[in-house]
Write an enzyme that holds these catalytic residues in place. Structure first.
Site, PDB file in Angstrom:
ATOM      1  N   ASP A  33       0.840  -1.197   0.000  1.00  0.00           N
ATOM      2  CA  ASP A  33       0.000   0.000   0.000  1.00  0.00           C
ATOM      3  C   ASP A  33       0.879   1.253   0.000  1.00  0.00           C
ATOM      4  OD1 ASP A  33       0.913  -0.178   2.583  1.00  0.00           O
ATOM      5  OD2 ASP A  33      -1.059  -0.036   3.536  1.00  0.00           O
ATOM      6  N   SER A  34       2.215   1.046  -0.013  1.00  0.00           N
ATOM      7  CA  SER A  34       3.150   2.156  -0.251  1.00  0.00           C
ATOM      8  C   SER A  34       2.922   2.728  -1.654  1.00  0.00           C
ATOM      9  CB  SER A  34       4.604   1.697  -0.087  1.00  0.00           C
ATOM     10  OG  SER A  34       4.837   0.493  -0.794  1.00  0.00           O
ATOM     11  N   ASP A  42      -1.163  -6.092  -0.305  1.00  0.00           N
ATOM     12  CA  ASP A  42      -1.534  -5.421   0.950  1.00  0.00           C
ATOM     13  C   ASP A  42      -3.026  -5.155   0.986  1.00  0.00           C
ATOM     14  OD1 ASP A  42       0.474  -5.020   2.807  1.00  0.00           O
ATOM     15  OD2 ASP A  42       1.228  -3.190   1.857  1.00  0.00           O
ATOM     16  N   LYS A  45      -1.616  -9.348   2.777  1.00  0.00           N
ATOM     17  CA  LYS A  45      -0.861  -8.922   3.977  1.00  0.00           C
ATOM     18  C   LYS A  45      -1.707  -7.916   4.748  1.00  0.00           C
ATOM     19  CE  LYS A  45       3.027  -6.181   3.800  1.00  0.00           C
ATOM     20  NZ  LYS A  45       2.586  -4.966   4.537  1.00  0.00           N
ATOM     21  N   GLU A  74      -1.733  -5.432   8.450  1.00  0.00           N
ATOM     22  CA  GLU A  74      -0.923  -4.846   9.528  1.00  0.00           C
ATOM     23  C   GLU A  74      -1.619  -5.074  10.871  1.00  0.00           C
ATOM     24  OE1 GLU A  74      -0.046  -0.734   8.833  1.00  0.00           O
ATOM     25  OE2 GLU A  74       0.866  -1.117   6.877  1.00  0.00           O
ATOM     26  N   GLU A 112       8.927  -4.485  10.502  1.00  0.00           N
ATOM     27  CA  GLU A 112       9.421  -3.210   9.963  1.00  0.00           C
ATOM     28  C   GLU A 112      10.009  -2.344  11.065  1.00  0.00           C
ATOM     29  OE1 GLU A 112       6.675  -1.222   7.348  1.00  0.00           O
ATOM     30  OE2 GLU A 112       7.926   0.575   7.205  1.00  0.00           O
TER      31      GLU A 112
END
Ligand code: KIV
Length: 271
Positions: free
Chosen positions: A51-52, A90, A120, A122, A189
């Site tokens: 999602d970057s 993501d 993925k 978070e 991270e």
């Protein structure tokens, strides 16, 4: 050359085998067909449609604005460019935090509409119910702990996480809970290298680090950062393999000059 370089398709089982055999896992982000094709041709093990994309592709300050539809667009473009790598997508902010039913339907949309191979999310124990429900549907899940950019407004900064004992202990418990739930791997991270190495040692599933030192089972970087396309981001953990910002700038300058001067196109460059 690596033991597993000959595999035709990288699966979650191949990644587990790599950890078992002590072979490091390589992972880069990718957001479009052309870049994904180059990265896959190079032999990367995992492409993360991160999602970057919200930052590097769309120019937002955080990862929060990117939508599920936009992630599916990026992921489907990447999937079309890949023949070997495992493609992990993501789940964007707002697509899984509400409840586990919403999380499952978002994950199903990603898998059905993009053709990606895994998702993925978070977070740790607070999203375990959602992770379990997604896993129950047969969708492989990668966890993400430590610095979790979707929670930036809760933390306020992008500094190294889990430096205090309590937060480090919580991270270890979260990682164990994710493994127990059935996640196939976890991204850590920006946390201290010692802590990341301890997690990688205590868990059986692969641990992929970004800013988490060399004692983990693999590494991930944002492709635009490692190529030096993004010249405004130089954290300590980033190794830049190129200065593409400068190189591209030079090419664009030359092109503009050639057009303005009439040098381009020449006799050979026309019909
Ligand atoms: O979105 C992303 O690029 C990521 C990596 C930094 C792991 O989550």
């Amino acid at each position: 050359m690596s033991v597993h370089h000959n595999v035709k398709k990288v699966t979650t089982h191949v990644l587990q085998q790599m950890k078992n055999d002590g072979e490091k896992i390589s992972m880069l982000t990718g957001y479009d067909f052309t870049m994904a094709r180059i990265i896959d041709t190079a032999g990367i093990d995992v492409i993360l449609v991160g999602d970057s994309a919200s930052n590097v592709m769309a120019g937002h300050e955080t990862t929060l604005p990117i939508t599920l539809d936009q992630m599916i667009y990026h992921a489907s473009s990447v999937v079309r460019g890949v023949s070997r790598a495992l493609v992990v997508v993501d789940m964007p902010f707002g697509s899984y935090q509400g409840n586990s039913k919403e999380a499952l339907s978002s994950a199903i949309r990603i898998m059905k509409e993009s053709g990606g191979h895994a998702v993925k999310l978070e977070g740790g124990q607070e999203i375990l119910e959602s992770i379990t429900r997604i896993l129950t549907a047969g969708i492989p899940v990668m966890g993400h702990l430590g610095l979790t950019p979707q929670s930036i407004y809760k933390f306020g900064t992008y500094v190294v996480r889990a430096q205090e004992k309590d937060e480090a202990q919580r991270l270890i418990e979260d990682a164990k809970a994710l493994e127990e739930a059935g996640c196939f791997a976890i991204v850590l991270e920006k946390i201290p290298a010692d802590l990341a190495a301890r997690v990688a040692k205590e868990l059986t599933i692969p641990i992929i680090g970004i800013g988490a030192g060399g004692g983990v089972d693999g590494q991930v970087l944002v492709v635009h950062d490692m190529l030096g396309i993004n010249n405004e981001f130089s954290p300590r953990f980033l190794r830049k393999y190129h200065n593409l910002f400068q190189e591209m700038l030079g090419s664009f300058h030359r092109y503009i000059e050639d057009v303005k001067s009439g040098d381009f196109p020449n006799e050979d460059e026309q019909y």
